[in-house]
Write an enzyme that holds these catalytic residues in place. Structure first.
Site, PDB file in Angstrom:
ATOM      1  N   CYS A 185       1.906  -3.225  15.251  1.00 27.10           N
ATOM      2  CA  CYS A 185       1.862  -2.827  13.835  1.00 27.10           C
ATOM      3  C   CYS A 185       1.138  -3.864  12.979  1.00 27.10           C
ATOM      4  CB  CYS A 185       3.297  -2.651  13.338  1.00 27.10           C
ATOM      5  SG  CYS A 185       3.403  -2.363  11.549  1.00 27.10           S
TER       6      CYS A 185
ATOM      7  N   CYS B 283       6.801  -6.197  15.036  1.00 29.74           N
ATOM      8  CA  CYS B 283       6.442  -5.290  16.133  1.00 29.74           C
ATOM      9  C   CYS B 283       4.972  -5.535  16.505  1.00 29.74           C
ATOM     10  CB  CYS B 283       6.652  -3.841  15.721  1.00 29.74           C
ATOM     11  SG  CYS B 283       8.332  -3.524  15.142  1.00 29.74           S
TER      12      CYS B 283
ATOM     13  N   GLU C 191       0.822  -1.200   0.000  1.00 30.35           N
ATOM     14  CA  GLU C 191       0.000   0.000   0.000  1.00 30.35           C
ATOM     15  C   GLU C 191       0.858   1.252   0.000  1.00 30.35           C
ATOM     16  OE1 GLU C 191      -4.095  -1.154   2.183  1.00 30.35           O
ATOM     17  OE2 GLU C 191      -2.390  -1.035   3.525  1.00 30.35           O
TER      18      GLU C 191
ATOM     19  N   CYS D 156      -0.274   5.513  10.190  1.00 30.24           N
ATOM     20  CA  CYS D 156       0.928   4.761  10.547  1.00 30.24           C
ATOM     21  C   CYS D 156       0.572   3.410  11.132  1.00 30.24           C
ATOM     22  CB  CYS D 156       1.702   5.491  11.647  1.00 30.24           C
ATOM     23  SG  CYS D 156       2.486   6.957  11.094  1.00 30.24           S
TER      24      CYS D 156
ATOM     25  N   CYS E  56       3.624   8.432   1.407  1.00 30.38           N
ATOM     26  CA  CYS E  56       4.164   7.435   2.326  1.00 30.38           C
ATOM     27  C   CYS E  56       4.250   6.128   1.534  1.00 30.38           C
ATOM     28  CB  CYS E  56       3.220   7.310   3.519  1.00 30.38           C
ATOM     29  SG  CYS E  56       3.746   6.072   4.706  1.00 30.38           S
TER      30      CYS E  56
HETATM   31  N1  SAH Z   1       9.560  -0.239   9.418  1.00 35.13           N
HETATM   32  C1  SAH Z   1       9.846   1.128   9.624  1.00 35.13           C
HETATM   33  C2  SAH Z   1       8.996   2.054   8.807  1.00 35.13           C
HETATM   34  C3  SAH Z   1       7.535   1.732   8.654  1.00 35.13           C
HETATM   35  S1  SAH Z   1       6.525   1.917  10.073  1.00 35.13           S
HETATM   36  C4  SAH Z   1       9.760   1.456  11.095  1.00 35.13           C
HETATM   37  O1  SAH Z   1       9.251   0.637  11.847  1.00 35.13           O
HETATM   38  O2  SAH Z   1      10.232   2.527  11.485  1.00 35.13           O
HETATM   39  C5  SAH Z   1       6.367   3.700  10.232  1.00 35.13           C
HETATM   40  C6  SAH Z   1       6.115   4.172  11.657  1.00 35.13           C
HETATM   41  O3  SAH Z   1       4.801   3.812  12.112  1.00 35.13           O
HETATM   42  C7  SAH Z   1       7.075   3.549  12.656  1.00 35.13           C
HETATM   43  O4  SAH Z   1       7.540   4.497  13.568  1.00 35.13           O
HETATM   44  C8  SAH Z   1       6.194   2.550  13.348  1.00 35.13           C
HETATM   45  O5  SAH Z   1       6.693   2.184  14.581  1.00 35.13           O
HETATM   46  C9  SAH Z   1       4.890   3.277  13.423  1.00 35.13           C
HETATM   47  N2  SAH Z   1       3.736   2.434  13.714  1.00 35.13           N
HETATM   48  C10 SAH Z   1       3.613   1.111  13.509  1.00 35.13           C
HETATM   49  N3  SAH Z   1       2.391   0.689  13.892  1.00 35.13           N
HETATM   50  C11 SAH Z   1       1.731   1.758  14.359  1.00 35.13           C
HETATM   51  C12 SAH Z   1       0.397   1.969  14.866  1.00 35.13           C
HETATM   52  N4  SAH Z   1      -0.479   0.979  14.920  1.00 35.13           N
HETATM   53  N5  SAH Z   1       0.059   3.223  15.240  1.00 35.13           N
HETATM   54  C13 SAH Z   1       0.937   4.238  15.112  1.00 35.13           C
HETATM   55  N6  SAH Z   1       2.180   4.115  14.633  1.00 35.13           N
HETATM   56  C14 SAH Z   1       2.577   2.876  14.249  1.00 35.13           C
HETATM   57 FE1  SF4 Z   2       7.845  -2.913  12.899  1.00 34.89          FE
HETATM   58 FE2  SF4 Z   2       5.739  -2.451  11.348  1.00 34.89          FE
HETATM   59 FE3  SF4 Z   2       7.994  -1.027  10.975  1.00 34.89          FE
HETATM   60 FE4  SF4 Z   2       7.859  -3.635  10.329  1.00 34.89          FE
HETATM   61  S1  SF4 Z   2       6.690  -1.986   9.417  1.00 34.89           S
HETATM   62  S2  SF4 Z   2       9.492  -2.641  11.453  1.00 34.89           S
HETATM   63  S3  SF4 Z   2       6.551  -4.473  11.944  1.00 34.89           S
HETATM   64  S4  SF4 Z   2       6.669  -1.008  12.796  1.00 34.89           S
END
Ligand code: SAH
Ligand code: SF4
Length: 367
Positions: free
Chosen positions: A133, A130, A106, A357, A119
């Site tokens: 996420c 994580c 996406e 995010c 984005c």
């Molecule tokens: N993998 C990378 C970039 C993609 S995620 C990373 O983790 O940094 C982009 C951002 O969104 C990251 O800071 C991530 O921790 C955050 N994020 C992930 N899940 C989220 C959620 N459910 N609500 C808010 N931010 C979230």
């Molecule tokens: Fe963690 Fe989601 Fe970023 Fe992957 S995309 S590193 S699972 S926050």
């Protein structure tokens, strides 16, 4: 003597080259092989990245025979748009793409009065797991190629240029790119960085490196590599917890690269580049959002050339978590500010269409 055929014959033809995967010299090699004059390379490059041509037919300055050969032998993009959703009066637009192998990804366009940010995903799914996420729950399905990363941007750039997206806010071009969609950019470093070079290319899309931001879960080798790259792109680090116990529970990657190591690499990055980094911190009610956590965070980063982005957690179906209540967010921010740490709360976008995010999981949304 006749050589014996040792390789098994295959009837499958290899997939046609995606032109967005080629560098300028590689496109030059292709044109040379096709017996084209040298200036064709630059002409096609300009059509692709300046004029944002949506098809070979639209490249009207090319001879018809060359257009036909391009159509027959190479591809101008491979992503298939399978769904587009709009929210915030048209200011947020999320696209679901399908790769040739059926995997999905996406991308999101967010328009603000002063900028139009896209984005972008760097992988289909993500291996990092994580817990907060949505993408982490998919596992890693595929690394995207440079071309597939770039194509996502070009789609939105084309829509803005041709003014085909209805929206309250008006922009003619993409002004910022954040690599914060699906996937971990540093787990696909080479392809991701090739896409950065392509988007930055002054002869092509020509977006300033300072308008590009990469977010990492904290892969230390990637941070070190980025410090030595020429382009001054912005670095955001997903921290989300101020101690190892909590961070490992939320982000398994912390067991491999614990906080001390991550902070050392970040500090080195700052010293080498003199650039300010952002720490991202998702606020989860009762998990990582108390005043004590804020104090611990301040202890960890005070004095660093940095900025903190607080992100109230965006809901992910089935995750046993809760977004921090407004009062907690304010208190947390206050602690950091009292300690002299620059800190903002990130504006939410597209929560209604799961485009915010961490909500990118490429599953159909309930009607
Ligand atoms: N993998 C990378 C970039 C993609 S995620 C990373 O983790 O940094 C982009 C951002 O969104 C990251 O800071 C991530 O921790 C955050 N994020 C992930 N899940 C989220 C959620 N459910 N609500 C808010 N931010 C979230
Ligand atoms: Fe963690 Fe989601 Fe970023 Fe992957 S995309 S590193 S699972 S926050």
């Amino acid at each position: 003597m006749l050589m014996q055929q040792t390789q098994p014959m295959t009837l499958e033809t290899p997939p046609a080259v995606n032109l967005y995967d080629l560098t300028l010299p590689e496109l030059g090699d292709l044109m040379k092989r096709w017996g084209q004059p040298a200036f064709r390379t630059k002409q096609i490059w300009t059509q692709m990245y300046r004029n944002l041509a949506p098809s070979f037919d639209a490249m009207s300055d090319l001879p018809a025979a060359l257009r036909e050969r391009l159509k027959a032998e190479v591809q101008l993009g491979v992503l298939k748009l399978t769904r587009e959703q709009v929210a915030d009066d048209g200011d947020t637009r999320k696209v679901l793409w399908q790769l040739p192998d059926g995997n999905v990804l996406e991308s999101v366009l967010m328009r603000y009065p002063d900028r139009a940010t896209v984005c972008i995903s760097t992988q289909s799914g993500c291996a990092m797991g994580c817990v907060f996420c949505a993408t982490g729950r998919m596992g890693l399905l595929r690394n995207l190629t440079p071309g597939q990363i770039v194509e996502q941007v070009l789609y939105f750039a084309r829509g803005l240029k041709q003014d085909t997206f209805d929206s309250v806010t008006h922009h003619e071009r993409v002004t910022n790119i954040v690599f914060m969609g699906m996937g971990e950019p540093f787990a696909n470093y080479d392809r991701w960085y090739a896409s950065v070079e392509r988007l930055h290319d002054p002869q092509g899309f020509n977006l300033g490196a300072r308008n590009l931001t990469v977010s990492t879960v904290g892969l230390v080798p990637g941070i070190r590599r980025l410090a030595s790259e020429k382009l001054p792109i912005n670095l955001a680090i997903s921290l989300h917890a101020p101690n190892d116990e909590l961070r490992s529970a939320l982000m398994p990657v912390n067991k491999k690269y614990p906080i001390t190591e991550l902070m050392a690499a970040t500090q080195e990055y700052i010293e080498q580049t003199h650039r300010r980094v952002s720490f991202e911190y998702v606020l989860l009610q009762g998990q990582n959002d108390t005043v004590e956590h804020a104090e611990q965070l301040a202890d960890l980063i005070q004095g660093m050339l940095c900025h903190v982005n607080l992100i109230p957690w965006n809901p992910v179906p089935g995750a046993p978590l809760e977004r921090s209540h407004r009062k907690r967010v304010q208190e947390f921010q206050q602690v950091l500010q009292n300690r002299g740490i620059a800190c903002t709360v990130r504006m939410e976008r597209g929560v209604a269409i799961a485009a915010a995010c961490g909500q990118l999981a490429a599953v159909p949304q309930p009607a």
